[in-house]
Design a protein around this motif. Structure first.
Motif, PDB file in Angstrom:
ATOM      1  N   GLY A  86       0.822  -1.212   0.000  1.00 54.43           N
ATOM      2  CA  GLY A  86       0.000   0.000   0.000  1.00 54.43           C
ATOM      3  C   GLY A  86       0.852   1.258   0.000  1.00 54.43           C
ATOM      4  N   ASN A  87       1.940   1.227   0.755  1.00 56.04           N
ATOM      5  CA  ASN A  87       2.818   2.399   0.784  1.00 56.04           C
ATOM      6  C   ASN A  87       3.543   2.572  -0.539  1.00 56.04           C
ATOM      7  N   ARG A  88       3.939   1.458  -1.152  1.00 57.68           N
ATOM      8  CA  ARG A  88       4.613   1.556  -2.458  1.00 57.68           C
ATOM      9  C   ARG A  88       3.671   2.158  -3.507  1.00 57.68           C
ATOM     10  N   GLU A  89       2.406   1.770  -3.414  1.00 57.93           N
ATOM     11  CA  GLU A  89       1.426   2.333  -4.355  1.00 57.93           C
ATOM     12  C   GLU A  89       1.216   3.823  -4.106  1.00 57.93           C
ATOM     13  N   LEU A  90       1.119   4.183  -2.829  1.00 59.25           N
ATOM     14  CA  LEU A  90       0.890   5.588  -2.495  1.00 59.25           C
ATOM     15  C   LEU A  90       2.101   6.461  -2.854  1.00 59.25           C
ATOM     16  N   MET A  91       3.313   5.900  -2.709  1.00 57.51           N
ATOM     17  CA  MET A  91       4.517   6.669  -3.062  1.00 57.51           C
ATOM     18  C   MET A  91       4.615   6.898  -4.569  1.00 57.51           C
ATOM     19  N   GLY A  92       4.288   5.880  -5.354  1.00 58.61           N
ATOM     20  CA  GLY A  92       4.464   5.954  -6.805  1.00 58.61           C
ATOM     21  C   GLY A  92       5.861   5.521  -7.221  1.00 58.61           C
ATOM     22  N   ALA A  93       6.109   5.552  -8.530  1.00 53.11           N
ATOM     23  CA  ALA A  93       7.385   5.065  -9.084  1.00 53.11           C
ATOM     24  C   ALA A  93       8.571   5.837  -8.509  1.00 53.11           C
ATOM     25  N   THR A  94       9.725   5.157  -8.450  1.00 54.50           N
ATOM     26  CA  THR A  94      10.949   5.756  -7.895  1.00 54.50           C
ATOM     27  C   THR A  94      11.271   7.087  -8.563  1.00 54.50           C
ATOM     28  N   ASN A  95      11.140   7.107  -9.885  1.00 55.71           N
ATOM     29  CA  ASN A  95      11.384   8.359 -10.613  1.00 55.71           C
ATOM     30  C   ASN A  95      10.066   9.143 -10.711  1.00 55.71           C
ATOM     31  N   PRO A  96      10.001  10.317 -10.093  1.00 55.89           N
ATOM     32  CA  PRO A  96       8.741  11.073 -10.082  1.00 55.89           C
ATOM     33  C   PRO A  96       8.125  11.279 -11.468  1.00 55.89           C
ATOM     34  N   LYS A  97       8.978  11.315 -12.508  1.00 54.05           N
ATOM     35  CA  LYS A  97       8.410  11.537 -13.848  1.00 54.05           C
ATOM     36  C   LYS A  97       7.627  10.329 -14.351  1.00 54.05           C
ATOM     37  N   ASP A  98       7.856   9.172 -13.738  1.00 51.72           N
ATOM     38  CA  ASP A  98       7.108   7.960 -14.108  1.00 51.72           C
ATOM     39  C   ASP A  98       5.948   7.672 -13.145  1.00 51.72           C
ATOM     40  N   ALA A  99       5.813   8.481 -12.105  1.00 53.79           N
ATOM     41  CA  ALA A  99       4.821   8.188 -11.055  1.00 53.79           C
ATOM     42  C   ALA A  99       3.408   8.570 -11.505  1.00 53.79           C
ATOM     43  N   ASN A 100       2.435   7.776 -11.069  1.00 53.32           N
ATOM     44  CA  ASN A 100       1.030   8.038 -11.409  1.00 53.32           C
ATOM     45  C   ASN A 100       0.497   9.264 -10.673  1.00 53.32           C
ATOM     46  N   GLU A 101      -0.524   9.878 -11.277  1.00 54.35           N
ATOM     47  CA  GLU A 101      -1.257  10.978 -10.630  1.00 54.35           C
ATOM     48  C   GLU A 101      -1.742  10.536  -9.251  1.00 54.35           C
ATOM     49  N   GLY A 102      -1.692  11.452  -8.306  1.00 56.69           N
ATOM     50  CA  GLY A 102      -2.226  11.160  -6.981  1.00 56.69           C
ATOM     51  C   GLY A 102      -1.211  10.528  -6.042  1.00 56.69           C
ATOM     52  N   THR A 103      -0.022  10.178  -6.564  1.00 55.11           N
ATOM     53  CA  THR A 103       0.997   9.590  -5.691  1.00 55.11           C
ATOM     54  C   THR A 103       1.869  10.690  -5.069  1.00 55.11           C
ATOM     55  N   ILE A 104       2.547  10.319  -3.987  1.00 53.77           N
ATOM     56  CA  ILE A 104       3.373  11.305  -3.270  1.00 53.77           C
ATOM     57  C   ILE A 104       4.510  11.799  -4.161  1.00 53.77           C
ATOM     58  N   ARG A 105       5.154  10.858  -4.861  1.00 56.21           N
ATOM     59  CA  ARG A 105       6.306  11.275  -5.677  1.00 56.21           C
ATOM     60  C   ARG A 105       5.883  12.109  -6.882  1.00 56.21           C
ATOM     61  N   LYS A 106       4.713  11.818  -7.445  1.00 56.08           N
ATOM     62  CA  LYS A 106       4.212  12.649  -8.548  1.00 56.08           C
ATOM     63  C   LYS A 106       3.958  14.072  -8.057  1.00 56.08           C
ATOM     64  N   LYS A 107       3.353  14.139  -6.862  1.00 56.17           N
ATOM     65  CA  LYS A 107       2.954  15.432  -6.322  1.00 56.17           C
ATOM     66  C   LYS A 107       4.151  16.270  -5.856  1.00 56.17           C
ATOM     67  N   TYR A 108       5.104  15.605  -5.188  1.00 60.40           N
ATOM     68  CA  TYR A 108       6.156  16.363  -4.516  1.00 60.40           C
ATOM     69  C   TYR A 108       7.575  16.093  -5.011  1.00 60.40           C
ATOM     70  N   GLY A 109       7.809  14.956  -5.685  1.00 58.63           N
ATOM     71  CA  GLY A 109       9.163  14.586  -6.069  1.00 58.63           C
ATOM     72  C   GLY A 109       9.741  15.543  -7.101  1.00 58.63           C
ATOM     73  N   ILE A 110      11.053  15.745  -7.019  1.00 59.34           N
ATOM     74  CA  ILE A 110      11.739  16.677  -7.914  1.00 59.34           C
ATOM     75  C   ILE A 110      12.546  15.906  -8.964  1.00 59.34           C
ATOM     76  N   SER A 111      13.153  14.804  -8.542  1.00 57.64           N
ATOM     77  CA  SER A 111      14.025  14.018  -9.424  1.00 57.64           C
ATOM     78  C   SER A 111      14.140  12.618  -8.832  1.00 57.64           C
ATOM     79  N   ILE A 112      14.831  11.725  -9.551  1.00 60.43           N
ATOM     80  CA  ILE A 112      14.977  10.361  -9.021  1.00 60.43           C
ATOM     81  C   ILE A 112      15.722  10.357  -7.683  1.00 60.43           C
ATOM     82  N   ASP A 113      16.610  11.314  -7.472  1.00 63.07           N
ATOM     83  CA  ASP A 113      17.315  11.417  -6.186  1.00 63.07           C
ATOM     84  C   ASP A 113      16.441  12.106  -5.143  1.00 63.07           C
ATOM     85  N   LYS A 114      15.920  13.267  -5.537  1.00 60.37           N
ATOM     86  CA  LYS A 114      15.070  14.033  -4.614  1.00 60.37           C
ATOM     87  C   LYS A 114      13.622  13.604  -4.832  1.00 60.37           C
TER      88      LYS A 114
END
Ligand code: CMP
Length: 136
Positions: A86-114
């Motif tokens: 569930g947490n992996r789904e909520l976080m989204g893909a490691t690279n924010p540019k690949d993360a689905n809408e509504g995930t934490i990394r899509k919303k807030y991630g800057i780069s694969i590192d950040k």
């Protein structure tokens, strides 16, 4: 059948620095996670190297450890049914540019590192990672 699990979550330096801690915690709570353990800390690079030891052969290992130790982080044990997945789904893909809408990394991630958050990738690693930060 019930399958209550805990998983380790880290709010990484890029998100703490941008004061996103509370917004990210709200996302966990709104998705049914309880924050059962929590602390805000800054770690040494040597501790980050231990935490990310599985990545030690990767070319990004040194930068990753440098980054995780570059500023305050919030470490939490999150609890929910099937918390690891569930947490992996909520976080989204490691690279924010690949993360689905509504995930934490899509919303807030800057780069694969950040990418704002870390989450355990398996139940076994969740136990190891929770114990790494919260030794009782
Ligand atoms: P995290 O889930 O914390 O686990 C390891 C981290 O390494 C990952 O998030 C990324 O922030 C970081 N990382 C940097 N480069 C890469 C890469 N090429 N592939 C995977 N992870 C990477």
């Amino acid at each position: 059948m019930s399958n209550l699990e805990q998983t380790l979550s880290i709010i990484k330096p890029d998100a703490v620095e941008r004061h996103l801690e509370n917004e990210i915690k709200e996302m966990f709570k709104n998705n049914g996670f309880s924050i059962v353990k929590e602390k805000k800390i800054q770690i040494e690079k040597s501790e980050a190297e231990k935490f990310y030891k599985v990545h030690e052969t990767k070319p990004f290992y040194s930068d990753l450890c440098e980054y995780l130790s570059s500023g305050p982080i919030v470490v939490m044990a999150l609890e929910k049914e099937n918390a690891v997945l569930g947490n992996r789904e909520l976080m989204g893909a490691t690279n924010p540019k690949d993360a689905n809408e509504g995930t934490i990394r899509k919303k807030y991630g800057i780069s694969i590192d950040k990418n704002s958050v870390h989450g355990s990738d398996s139940v076994e690693n969740a136990k190891i990672e929770i114990n790494f930060f919260f030794k009782d």
